[in-house]
Design an enzyme around this catalytic site. Structure first.
Site, PDB file in Angstrom:
ATOM      1  N   GLU A  55      -5.061   4.135   6.288  1.00 21.11           N
ATOM      2  CA  GLU A  55      -4.777   3.959   4.872  1.00 21.11           C
ATOM      3  C   GLU A  55      -5.277   5.123   4.005  1.00 21.11           C
ATOM      4  OE1 GLU A  55      -5.190  -0.044   3.024  1.00 21.11           O
ATOM      5  OE2 GLU A  55      -6.415   1.016   1.558  1.00 21.11           O
TER       6      GLU A  55
ATOM      7  N   SER B 140     -10.800  -0.482   3.407  1.00 22.90           N
ATOM      8  CA  SER B 140     -10.039  -0.701   4.647  1.00 22.90           C
ATOM      9  C   SER B 140      -9.553   0.641   5.181  1.00 22.90           C
ATOM     10  CB  SER B 140      -8.817  -1.576   4.376  1.00 22.90           C
ATOM     11  OG  SER B 140      -9.213  -2.757   3.735  1.00 22.90           O
TER      12      SER B 140
ATOM     13  N   ARG C  42       0.835  -1.219   0.000  1.00 21.05           N
ATOM     14  CA  ARG C  42       0.000   0.000   0.000  1.00 21.05           C
ATOM     15  C   ARG C  42       0.866   1.264   0.000  1.00 21.05           C
ATOM     16  NH1 ARG C  42      -2.960  -3.822  -0.679  1.00 21.05           N
ATOM     17  NH2 ARG C  42      -4.764  -4.376   0.606  1.00 21.05           N
TER      18      ARG C  42
HETATM   19  P1  FAD Z   1      -8.682   9.079  -4.666  1.00 22.01           P
HETATM   20  O1  FAD Z   1      -9.369   8.587  -3.457  1.00 22.01           O
HETATM   21  O2  FAD Z   1      -9.434  10.045  -5.521  1.00 22.01           O
HETATM   22  O3  FAD Z   1      -7.248   9.555  -4.389  1.00 22.01           O
HETATM   23  C1  FAD Z   1      -6.384   8.808  -3.571  1.00 22.01           C
HETATM   24  C2  FAD Z   1      -5.042   9.544  -3.475  1.00 22.01           C
HETATM   25  O4  FAD Z   1      -4.403   9.540  -4.740  1.00 22.01           O
HETATM   26  C3  FAD Z   1      -5.185  11.009  -3.088  1.00 22.01           C
HETATM   27  O5  FAD Z   1      -4.070  11.343  -2.297  1.00 22.01           O
HETATM   28  C4  FAD Z   1      -5.133  11.746  -4.419  1.00 22.01           C
HETATM   29  O6  FAD Z   1      -4.620  13.057  -4.264  1.00 22.01           O
HETATM   30  C5  FAD Z   1      -4.181  10.871  -5.214  1.00 22.01           C
HETATM   31  N1  FAD Z   1      -4.446  10.819  -6.650  1.00 22.01           N
HETATM   32  C6  FAD Z   1      -5.581  10.409  -7.260  1.00 22.01           C
HETATM   33  N2  FAD Z   1      -5.410  10.405  -8.597  1.00 22.01           N
HETATM   34  C7  FAD Z   1      -4.155  10.826  -8.838  1.00 22.01           C
HETATM   35  C8  FAD Z   1      -3.383  11.032 -10.026  1.00 22.01           C
HETATM   36  N3  FAD Z   1      -3.875  10.794 -11.249  1.00 22.01           N
HETATM   37  N4  FAD Z   1      -2.109  11.500  -9.892  1.00 22.01           N
HETATM   38  C9  FAD Z   1      -1.586  11.744  -8.669  1.00 22.01           C
HETATM   39  N5  FAD Z   1      -2.259  11.561  -7.528  1.00 22.01           N
HETATM   40  C10 FAD Z   1      -3.531  11.097  -7.600  1.00 22.01           C
HETATM   41  N6  FAD Z   1      -7.763  -0.413  -2.213  1.00 22.01           N
HETATM   42  C11 FAD Z   1      -6.970  -1.487  -2.417  1.00 22.01           C
HETATM   43  O7  FAD Z   1      -5.751  -1.341  -2.530  1.00 22.01           O
HETATM   44  N7  FAD Z   1      -7.485  -2.756  -2.491  1.00 22.01           N
HETATM   45  C12 FAD Z   1      -8.803  -2.996  -2.382  1.00 22.01           C
HETATM   46  O8  FAD Z   1      -9.229  -4.131  -2.473  1.00 22.01           O
HETATM   47  C13 FAD Z   1      -9.672  -1.884  -2.146  1.00 22.01           C
HETATM   48  N8  FAD Z   1     -10.993  -2.077  -1.969  1.00 22.01           N
HETATM   49  C14 FAD Z   1     -11.810  -1.007  -1.722  1.00 22.01           C
HETATM   50  C15 FAD Z   1     -13.178  -1.242  -1.515  1.00 22.01           C
HETATM   51  C16 FAD Z   1     -14.027  -0.178  -1.256  1.00 22.01           C
HETATM   52  C17 FAD Z   1     -15.513  -0.452  -1.032  1.00 22.01           C
HETATM   53  C18 FAD Z   1     -13.529   1.140  -1.205  1.00 22.01           C
HETATM   54  C19 FAD Z   1     -14.451   2.306  -0.969  1.00 22.01           C
HETATM   55  C20 FAD Z   1     -12.175   1.381  -1.379  1.00 22.01           C
HETATM   56  C21 FAD Z   1     -11.296   0.305  -1.637  1.00 22.01           C
HETATM   57  N9  FAD Z   1      -9.923   0.492  -1.827  1.00 22.01           N
HETATM   58  C22 FAD Z   1      -9.099  -0.577  -2.073  1.00 22.01           C
HETATM   59  C23 FAD Z   1      -9.337   1.844  -1.741  1.00 22.01           C
HETATM   60  C24 FAD Z   1      -9.409   2.652  -3.065  1.00 22.01           C
HETATM   61  O9  FAD Z   1     -10.467   2.198  -3.858  1.00 22.01           O
HETATM   62  C25 FAD Z   1      -8.129   2.561  -3.877  1.00 22.01           C
HETATM   63  O10 FAD Z   1      -7.045   3.029  -3.128  1.00 22.01           O
HETATM   64  C26 FAD Z   1      -8.208   3.356  -5.187  1.00 22.01           C
HETATM   65  O11 FAD Z   1      -7.058   3.143  -5.963  1.00 22.01           O
HETATM   66  C27 FAD Z   1      -8.370   4.863  -4.976  1.00 22.01           C
HETATM   67  O12 FAD Z   1      -8.641   5.438  -6.239  1.00 22.01           O
HETATM   68  P2  FAD Z   1      -9.365   6.831  -6.390  1.00 22.01           P
HETATM   69  O13 FAD Z   1      -9.349   7.183  -7.833  1.00 22.01           O
HETATM   70  O14 FAD Z   1     -10.702   6.801  -5.745  1.00 22.01           O
HETATM   71  O15 FAD Z   1      -8.375   7.782  -5.596  1.00 22.01           O
HETATM   72  P1  NAP Z   2     -10.007 -11.271   4.350  1.00 23.64           P
HETATM   73  O1  NAP Z   2     -10.086 -12.199   3.185  1.00 23.64           O
HETATM   74  O2  NAP Z   2     -11.054 -11.364   5.413  1.00 23.64           O
HETATM   75  O3  NAP Z   2      -8.575 -11.381   5.003  1.00 23.64           O
HETATM   76  C1  NAP Z   2      -8.259 -10.609   6.150  1.00 23.64           C
HETATM   77  C2  NAP Z   2      -6.862 -10.097   6.007  1.00 23.64           C
HETATM   78  O4  NAP Z   2      -5.973 -11.189   6.023  1.00 23.64           O
HETATM   79  C3  NAP Z   2      -6.705  -9.377   4.704  1.00 23.64           C
HETATM   80  O5  NAP Z   2      -6.562  -8.028   4.993  1.00 23.64           O
HETATM   81  C4  NAP Z   2      -5.501 -10.011   4.043  1.00 23.64           C
HETATM   82  O6  NAP Z   2      -4.401  -9.127   3.917  1.00 23.64           O
HETATM   83  C5  NAP Z   2      -5.054 -11.100   4.957  1.00 23.64           C
HETATM   84  N1  NAP Z   2      -5.024 -12.393   4.239  1.00 23.64           N
HETATM   85  C6  NAP Z   2      -6.061 -13.211   3.951  1.00 23.64           C
HETATM   86  N2  NAP Z   2      -5.626 -14.324   3.328  1.00 23.64           N
HETATM   87  C7  NAP Z   2      -4.282 -14.194   3.207  1.00 23.64           C
HETATM   88  C8  NAP Z   2      -3.263 -15.015   2.653  1.00 23.64           C
HETATM   89  N3  NAP Z   2      -3.531 -16.192   2.120  1.00 23.64           N
HETATM   90  N4  NAP Z   2      -1.997 -14.547   2.695  1.00 23.64           N
HETATM   91  C9  NAP Z   2      -1.702 -13.370   3.232  1.00 23.64           C
HETATM   92  N5  NAP Z   2      -2.628 -12.544   3.773  1.00 23.64           N
HETATM   93  C10 NAP Z   2      -3.901 -12.957   3.766  1.00 23.64           C
HETATM   94  O7  NAP Z   2      -9.983  -9.748   3.811  1.00 23.64           O
HETATM   95  P2  NAP Z   2     -11.114  -8.856   3.169  1.00 23.64           P
HETATM   96  O8  NAP Z   2     -11.309  -7.662   3.999  1.00 23.64           O
HETATM   97  O9  NAP Z   2     -12.314  -9.679   2.794  1.00 23.64           O
HETATM   98  O10 NAP Z   2     -10.397  -8.370   1.830  1.00 23.64           O
HETATM   99  C11 NAP Z   2     -10.093  -9.280   0.803  1.00 23.64           C
HETATM  100  C12 NAP Z   2      -8.977  -8.705  -0.057  1.00 23.64           C
HETATM  101  O11 NAP Z   2      -9.398  -7.453  -0.603  1.00 23.64           O
HETATM  102  C13 NAP Z   2      -7.717  -8.406   0.745  1.00 23.64           C
HETATM  103  O12 NAP Z   2      -6.605  -8.673  -0.066  1.00 23.64           O
HETATM  104  C14 NAP Z   2      -7.814  -6.932   1.046  1.00 23.64           C
HETATM  105  O13 NAP Z   2      -6.552  -6.310   1.147  1.00 23.64           O
HETATM  106  C15 NAP Z   2      -8.565  -6.407  -0.177  1.00 23.64           C
HETATM  107  N6  NAP Z   2      -9.365  -5.230   0.231  1.00 23.64           N
HETATM  108  C16 NAP Z   2      -8.702  -4.054   0.402  1.00 23.64           C
HETATM  109  C17 NAP Z   2      -9.409  -2.915   0.759  1.00 23.64           C
HETATM  110  C18 NAP Z   2      -8.709  -1.592   0.896  1.00 23.64           C
HETATM  111  O14 NAP Z   2      -9.375  -0.584   0.992  1.00 23.64           O
HETATM  112  N7  NAP Z   2      -7.401  -1.546   0.912  1.00 23.64           N
HETATM  113  C19 NAP Z   2     -10.772  -2.976   0.945  1.00 23.64           C
HETATM  114  C20 NAP Z   2     -11.397  -4.207   0.772  1.00 23.64           C
HETATM  115  C21 NAP Z   2     -10.688  -5.338   0.417  1.00 23.64           C
HETATM  116  P3  NAP Z   2      -4.144  -8.122   2.676  1.00 23.64           P
HETATM  117  O15 NAP Z   2      -5.095  -7.005   2.900  1.00 23.64           O
HETATM  118  O16 NAP Z   2      -2.727  -7.728   2.870  1.00 23.64           O
HETATM  119  O17 NAP Z   2      -4.401  -8.834   1.411  1.00 23.64           O
END
Ligand code: FAD
Ligand code: NAP
Length: 339
Positions: free
Chosen positions: A335, A239, A166
Site C-alpha cells: 500500500e 497497513s 485505496r
Molecule cells: P504522504 O505519505 O506524504 O504521501 C503519500 C502519497 O501521496 C505520496 O505518493 C505523495 O507523493 C502523494 N502526495 C502527498 N500529498 C500530495 C498532494 N498534495 N498532491 C499530490 N500528491 C500528494 N490510510 C487509510 O486509508 N486508512 C487508515 O485508517 C490509515 N491508518 C493509518 C494509521 C497509521 C498509524 C499510519 C502511519 C498510516 C495510516 N494510513 C491510513 C496511511 C496514511 O496515513 C494515509 O494514506 C494518508 O492519507 C497519507 O497522508 P500523508 O500526508 O502522510 O501522505
Molecule cells: P480490523 O477491524 O481488525 O479488520 C480487519 C480487516 O477486515 C480490515 O482490514 C477490514 O478491511 C476488514 N473488515 C473488518 N470489518 C469489516 C466489515 N464489517 N466489512 C468489511 N470489511 C471488514 O482492522 P484494523 O486493522 O483494526 O483497522 C480498522 C480500520 O482502520 C479498517 O477499516 C482499516 O482499513 C483501517 N486502517 C487502515 C490503515 C491503513 O494504513 N490503510 C491502517 C490502520 C487502520 P478494510 O481495511 O477494507 O476496512
C-alpha cells in the site's frame, strides 16, 4: 513569500517509518505560489520533484535525488451551509486528524469514522483513505489540483477522481497532479456508520445508546490507539498491504481449507480477504529481523524498531509476500508509495 530551498536535508522527521535518508533538496510550500516556485526551481535545476504531506504512506528506500516539497498550506473554510449539506474546503497541507476534529467541533458530521488517520488533507484523495466502513469518496465534493506539466489548475468532480479501494486517478497517474485543496460534503444532521468492526460494541460498553459524531470519533480513536502503533513511538506506515480481492470460487476453496478465514463478500463476485489474517496465519505476527519487524498486535503493519533502512523493510515485505502466495495462492499488493 520566497520558497526556502535547502540542500541535503534528512527526511527522518518527515516519514512516519522514521527511515533516515536524505533529500537532495527540500522545501515547504505554504501556498499555491510556493508550489509553483518549487516546480520552477526543479525545472531550472533539472531535478525531479517529489511532493509529500505527512509522510505516513511512504517507504523511502534510498536518498531521494529530487526536490522534496512538503505541503504546508493551511486553511479551512465553509463554502455553503444547509442543514443536510455543508460544503467545507481545506488546504492540502492541513493535518488530517485536526481537520476532522475542527469539523466535529463545528457540529459537522461525516468524517468521524476517519478519525486519527495520520497525514494531510491533500494526500487523502491519493488512496481514497478509508477506515471503519467509510471512505473519503463518501464525503467528497471536489478538489483543485495543479497539473505539473502545464501549470494549469483543474477541478475534479467525484467521478473524475475515479476513486476505488485505496485507489484514485491521482495514484494511477502518479506525479502528474499536485492536489492543492479538497472540498467535502458534511452534514449538520448525522447519519452514523456504526456497523463496522467493534465500533457499536465499544459505544455500548461505554453506556452510550444515542451516540453523537463526537462519541463515534472518540470510540474510534480509542480502538485505534489500543491496536495500532503510534508512529511517534514506533515507526510505521499503517497497513503495509492492501486487503486482497479474490474471486468467490478462490475464497470458497480457501474457506474449505481454513474455516477461520476472515473474508468479506463485496457483492461484485469478489471477496475481500483480511491480509492481516493471512500474514498472521503464516506466522509473521511479531516477527523481527534486526530493526525491521511485524507489529505484535496487527500483522498488517510493518514497523521500524529503530534503525531499519527502507531496503530492510522492503525486503521483509517481499518475504511476507512470497510466503503468503506460497501458502494461500494470494498475492499481496503493497500500500505505501515506494521511492
Ligand atoms: P504522504 O505519505 O506524504 O504521501 C503519500 C502519497 O501521496 C505520496 O505518493 C505523495 O507523493 C502523494 N502526495 C502527498 N500529498 C500530495 C498532494 N498534495 N498532491 C499530490 N500528491 C500528494 N490510510 C487509510 O486509508 N486508512 C487508515 O485508517 C490509515 N491508518 C493509518 C494509521 C497509521 C498509524 C499510519 C502511519 C498510516 C495510516 N494510513 C491510513 C496511511 C496514511 O496515513 C494515509 O494514506 C494518508 O492519507 C497519507 O497522508 P500523508 O500526508 O502522510 O501522505
Ligand atoms: P480490523 O477491524 O481488525 O479488520 C480487519 C480487516 O477486515 C480490515 O482490514 C477490514 O478491511 C476488514 N473488515 C473488518 N470489518 C469489516 C466489515 N464489517 N466489512 C468489511 N470489511 C471488514 O482492522 P484494523 O486493522 O483494526 O483497522 C480498522 C480500520 O482502520 C479498517 O477499516 C482499516 O482499513 C483501517 N486502517 C487502515 C490503515 C491503513 O494504513 N490503510 C491502517 C490502520 C487502520 P478494510 O481495511 O477494507 O476496512
Amino acid at each position: 513569500m520566497s520558497l526556502d530551498v535547502q540542500p541535503a536535508v534528512s527526511l527522518k522527521p518527515f516519514n512516519s517509518f522514521g527511515v533516515d535518508v536524505q533529500a537532495r533538496l527540500f522545501a515547504q510550500a505554504h501556498d499555491d505560489d510556493e508550489v509553483r516556485q518549487a516546480l520552477a526551481c526543479a525545472r531550472e535545476l533539472q531535478v525531479p520533484l517529489l511532493v509529500i504531506g505527512g509522510g505516513s504512506n511512504l517507504l523511502l528506500t534510498a536518498d531521494v535525488q529530487a526536490l522534496v516539497v512538503r505541503m504546508a498550506s493551511r486553511g479551512v473554510r465553509i463554502l455553503s451551509d444547509e442543514p443536510q449539506r455543508v460544503v467545507v474546503e481545506a488546504e492540502a497541507g492541513e493535518p488530517w486528524h485536526p481537520f476532522v476534529q475542527t469539523c466535529l467541533q463545528m457540529g459537522l458530521a461525516g468524517l468521524e469514522n476517519l478519525s486519527l488517520i495520520p497525514g494531510t488533507v491533500g494526500a487523502a484523495p491519493m488512496q481514497n483513505i478509508g477506515a471503519y466502513g467509510v471512505e473519503l469518496k463518501d464525503v467528497f465534493h471536489s478538489l483543485v489540483a495543479l497539473e505539473r506539466e502545464t501549470g494549469e489548475l483543474h477541478e475534479f468532480s467525484l467521478e473524475q477522481c475515479r476513486f476505488g479501494y485505496r485507489d484514485s486517478v491521482f495514484k494511477q497517474q502518479a506525479g502528474r497532479w499536485i492536489i492543492l485543496r479538497v472540498r467535502f460534503i458534511l452534514s449538520r444532521q448525522a447519519h452514523l456508520h456504526l456497523e463496522y468492526g467493534p465500533v457499536r460494541q465499544r459505544l455500548v460498553e461505554q453506556g452510550i445508546e444515542q451516540p453523537t459524531p463526537l462519541d463515534v470519533s472518540r470510540a474510534i480513536c480509542a480502538i485505534r490507539s489500543e491496536k495500532l502503533p503510534d508512529p511517534a513511538v514506533l515507526g510505521n506506515a499503517g497497513s503495509f498491504f492492501k486487503n486482497p480481492l479474490v474471486p468467490v470460487a478462490q475464497a470458497e476453496a480457501l474457506k474449505a481449507r481454513y474455516p477461520q478465514l476472515v473474508a468479506y463478500p463485496q457483492g461484485d463476485e469478489q471477496v475481500k480477504l483480511a491480509a492481516g489474517w493471512l500474514i498472521e496465519q503464516a506466522g509473521w505476527k511479531g516477527f523481527r529481523d534486526g530493526d525491521a519487524g511485524v507489529h505484535r498486535l496487527q500483522a498488517l503493519v510493518l514497523v521500524n524498531h529503530g534503525q531499519a533502512s527502507g531496503l530492510q523493510l522492503l525486503s521483509l515485505a517481499q518475504r511476507i509476500q512470497a510466503d503468503v502466495i506460497e501458502r494461500f495462492g494470494v498475492s499481496l499488493e503493497m500500500e505505501p508509495n515506494l521511492y
